[in-house]
Design a protein around this motif. Structure first.
Motif, PDB file in Angstrom:
ATOM      1  N   THR A   1       0.825  -1.207   0.000  1.00 11.36           N
ATOM      2  CA  THR A   1       0.000   0.000   0.000  1.00 11.36           C
ATOM      3  C   THR A   1       0.861   1.260   0.000  1.00 11.36           C
ATOM      4  O   THR A   1       0.564   2.236  -0.697  1.00 11.36           O
ATOM      5  N   LEU A   2       1.933   1.237   0.782  1.00 10.80           N
ATOM      6  CA  LEU A   2       2.809   2.401   0.865  1.00 10.80           C
ATOM      7  C   LEU A   2       3.593   2.620  -0.419  1.00 10.80           C
ATOM      8  O   LEU A   2       3.903   3.757  -0.789  1.00 10.80           O
ATOM      9  N   PHE A   3       3.906   1.531  -1.117  1.00  8.45           N
ATOM     10  CA  PHE A   3       4.688   1.621  -2.351  1.00  8.45           C
ATOM     11  C   PHE A   3       3.977   0.864  -3.465  1.00  8.45           C
ATOM     12  O   PHE A   3       4.362  -0.252  -3.827  1.00  8.45           O
ATOM     13  N   PRO A   4       2.898   1.430  -4.009  1.00  8.38           N
ATOM     14  CA  PRO A   4       2.169   0.755  -5.093  1.00  8.38           C
ATOM     15  C   PRO A   4       3.012   0.645  -6.348  1.00  8.38           C
ATOM     16  O   PRO A   4       3.889   1.468  -6.605  1.00  8.38           O
ATOM     17  N   ALA A   5       2.759  -0.389  -7.111  1.00  8.61           N
ATOM     18  CA  ALA A   5       3.490  -0.597  -8.362  1.00  8.61           C
ATOM     19  C   ALA A   5       3.115   0.467  -9.384  1.00  8.61           C
ATOM     20  O   ALA A   5       1.968   0.924  -9.427  1.00  8.61           O
ATOM     21  N   ARG A   6       4.075   0.851 -10.198  1.00 10.93           N
ATOM     22  CA  ARG A   6       3.793   1.833 -11.250  1.00 10.93           C
ATOM     23  C   ARG A   6       2.910   1.205 -12.312  1.00 10.93           C
ATOM     24  O   ARG A   6       3.103   0.064 -12.722  1.00 10.93           O
ATOM     25  N   ALA A   7       1.930   1.969 -12.760  1.00 11.89           N
ATOM     26  CA  ALA A   7       1.002   1.473 -13.773  1.00 11.89           C
ATOM     27  C   ALA A   7       0.711   2.596 -14.759  1.00 11.89           C
ATOM     28  O   ALA A   7       1.407   3.613 -14.790  1.00 11.89           O
ATOM     29  N   ASP A   8      -0.339   2.417 -15.572  1.00 10.21           N
ATOM     30  CA  ASP A   8      -0.701   3.441 -16.548  1.00 10.21           C
ATOM     31  C   ASP A   8      -2.199   3.364 -16.817  1.00 10.21           C
ATOM     32  O   ASP A   8      -2.910   2.520 -16.259  1.00 10.21           O
ATOM     33  N   MET A   9      -2.666   4.253 -17.672  1.00 11.98           N
ATOM     34  CA  MET A   9      -4.099   4.316 -17.966  1.00 11.98           C
ATOM     35  C   MET A   9      -4.639   3.011 -18.566  1.00 11.98           C
ATOM     36  O   MET A   9      -5.693   2.528 -18.116  1.00 11.98           O
ATOM     37  N   PRO A  10      -3.986   2.410 -19.566  1.00 11.49           N
ATOM     38  CA  PRO A  10      -4.521   1.147 -20.101  1.00 11.49           C
ATOM     39  C   PRO A  10      -4.661   0.059 -19.038  1.00 11.49           C
ATOM     40  O   PRO A  10      -5.612  -0.725 -19.064  1.00 11.49           O
ATOM     41  N   GLU A  11      -3.718   0.015 -18.088  1.00  8.37           N
ATOM     42  CA  GLU A  11      -3.795  -1.000 -17.039  1.00  8.37           C
ATOM     43  C   GLU A  11      -4.974  -0.734 -16.105  1.00  8.37           C
ATOM     44  O   GLU A  11      -5.661  -1.660 -15.677  1.00  8.37           O
ATOM     45  N   LEU A  12      -5.223   0.542 -15.805  1.00  7.67           N
ATOM     46  CA  LEU A  12      -6.389   0.886 -14.983  1.00  7.67           C
ATOM     47  C   LEU A  12      -7.677   0.460 -15.676  1.00  7.67           C
ATOM     48  O   LEU A  12      -8.549  -0.172 -15.066  1.00  7.67           O
ATOM     49  N   LEU A  13      -7.818   0.805 -16.957  1.00  3.96           N
ATOM     50  CA  LEU A  13      -9.032   0.445 -17.695  1.00  3.96           C
ATOM     51  C   LEU A  13      -9.198  -1.066 -17.790  1.00  3.96           C
ATOM     52  O   LEU A  13     -10.311  -1.588 -17.660  1.00  3.96           O
ATOM     53  N   ARG A  14      -8.096  -1.777 -17.971  1.00  2.00           N
ATOM     54  CA  ARG A  14      -8.164  -3.241 -18.047  1.00  2.00           C
ATOM     55  C   ARG A  14      -8.671  -3.831 -16.731  1.00  2.00           C
ATOM     56  O   ARG A  14      -9.553  -4.708 -16.729  1.00  2.00           O
ATOM     57  N   ASP A  15      -8.140  -3.350 -15.605  1.00  4.72           N
ATOM     58  CA  ASP A  15      -8.555  -3.882 -14.305  1.00  4.72           C
ATOM     59  C   ASP A  15     -10.002  -3.528 -13.997  1.00  4.72           C
ATOM     60  O   ASP A  15     -10.733  -4.325 -13.393  1.00  4.72           O
ATOM     61  N   LEU A  16     -10.430  -2.328 -14.401  1.00  3.51           N
ATOM     62  CA  LEU A  16     -11.820  -1.937 -14.177  1.00  3.51           C
ATOM     63  C   LEU A  16     -12.774  -2.774 -15.013  1.00  3.51           C
ATOM     64  O   LEU A  16     -13.831  -3.199 -14.532  1.00  3.51           O
ATOM     65  N   ARG A  17     -12.422  -3.018 -16.247  1.00  4.08           N
ATOM     66  CA  ARG A  17     -13.300  -3.800 -17.130  1.00  4.08           C
ATOM     67  C   ARG A  17     -13.354  -5.268 -16.714  1.00  4.08           C
ATOM     68  O   ARG A  17     -14.363  -5.943 -16.950  1.00  4.08           O
ATOM     69  N   SER A  18     -12.277  -5.761 -16.090  1.00  7.63           N
ATOM     70  CA  SER A  18     -12.262  -7.163 -15.668  1.00  7.63           C
ATOM     71  C   SER A  18     -13.088  -7.388 -14.407  1.00  7.63           C
ATOM     72  O   SER A  18     -13.378  -8.537 -14.050  1.00  7.63           O
ATOM     73  N   GLY A  19     -13.453  -6.307 -13.724  1.00  6.38           N
ATOM     74  CA  GLY A  19     -14.231  -6.425 -12.500  1.00  6.38           C
ATOM     75  C   GLY A  19     -13.389  -6.656 -11.259  1.00  6.38           C
ATOM     76  O   GLY A  19     -13.927  -6.874 -10.171  1.00  6.38           O
ATOM     77  N   ASP A  20     -12.056  -6.587 -11.388  1.00  7.40           N
ATOM     78  CA  ASP A  20     -11.176  -6.803 -10.236  1.00  7.40           C
ATOM     79  C   ASP A  20     -11.112  -5.586  -9.322  1.00  7.40           C
ATOM     80  O   ASP A  20     -10.627  -5.684  -8.194  1.00  7.40           O
TER      81      ASP A  20
END
Length: 236
Positions: A38-57
């Motif tokens: 939580t203190l050090f979240p992994a670096r991500a990007d917009m496509p990864e956010l959209l992918r996780d949201l669409r997967s329902g995770d």
């Protein structure tokens, strides 16, 4: 015969206590890893956010706007699955807000937009000054680990108060280091009523002064800091 039966029961209790100490150390270590994530979240990007949201995770996304035209985004897909990235608006940044970012994401999600909630603030903001208390942080950042961690801590606290054969002159030493610093819990589970690795008899245990107790807690703090640094380096 009664003496033999009592000896068997005593050995079984000792074995059960030993197994609990080992299991509790595993649970607390896993909990602390979740805190590090939580203190050090992994670096991500917009496509990864959209992918996780669409997967329902992911059902909750936390956003803050640290600067004009900039949005910091946090989310989690589960244990050790914390992610974050910074999104910058290049066109008319003065008009862009966290609300606008949430609206843009929902527009891209379409039908799945109703399944996602956007909250303003960083993950630990709700704790306020309580983020100084590591046991409280365990409970806050790991909803799935909350009860196991709480059970291990409560049992350890009860053991500190009720046990007659502590190596320290007073249970107050352990209560202070555990409730305030957090690292006292694994130090206690490792050290009492005898070192976890020790095979010495009950009456042949090295005592623990306040200084030795502080040293044991400090050693576990060093282990924790090492875990934090490792997580920061691998996710930075």
């Amino acid at each position: 015969m009664a003496s033999k039966s009592g000896g068997v029961c005593q050995r079984r209790r000792a074995l059960a206590h030993l197994l609990f100490r080992v299991l509790a150390l595993v649970v607390l270590s896993a909990g602390f890893l979740g805190l590090c994530s939580t203190l050090f979240p992994a670096r991500a990007d917009m496509p990864e956010l959209l992918r996780d949201l669409r997967s329902g995770d992911v059902s909750v996304v936390q956003v803050i706007s640290p600067d004009i035209g900039e949005v910091r985004v946090y989310w989690s897909t589960g244990y050790l699955g914390d992610r974050a990235f910074t999104y910058r608006y290049d066109v008319d940044p003065l008009r862009q807000t966290t609300e606008q970012f949430a609206a843009d994401i929902k527009a891209r999600l379409g039908e799945r937009a109703d399944d996602v909630a956007f909250e303003e603030g960083e993950p630990l903001d709700a704790l306020g000054f309580l983020d100084l208390l590591i046991p409280v942080m365990y409970w806050f950042v790991m909803p799935h680990f909350a009860r196991p961690v709480a059970v291990c801590c409560v049992v350890a606290l009860a053991d500190m108060v009720l046990r007659q054969g502590l190596r320290t002159p007073s249970a107050g030493y352990w209560l202070l280091t555990s409730l305030v610093f957090g690292f006292g819990f694994p130090a206690y589970l490792w050290s009492e009523p005898r070192p976890l690795w020790s095979r010495r008899a009950a009456g042949d245990r090295p005592g623990m002064t306040g200084l030795r107790l502080a040293g044991a807690t400090a050693c576990w703090a060093v282990v924790g800091i090492g875990m934090l640094l490792a997580m920061a380096l691998t996710r930075g």
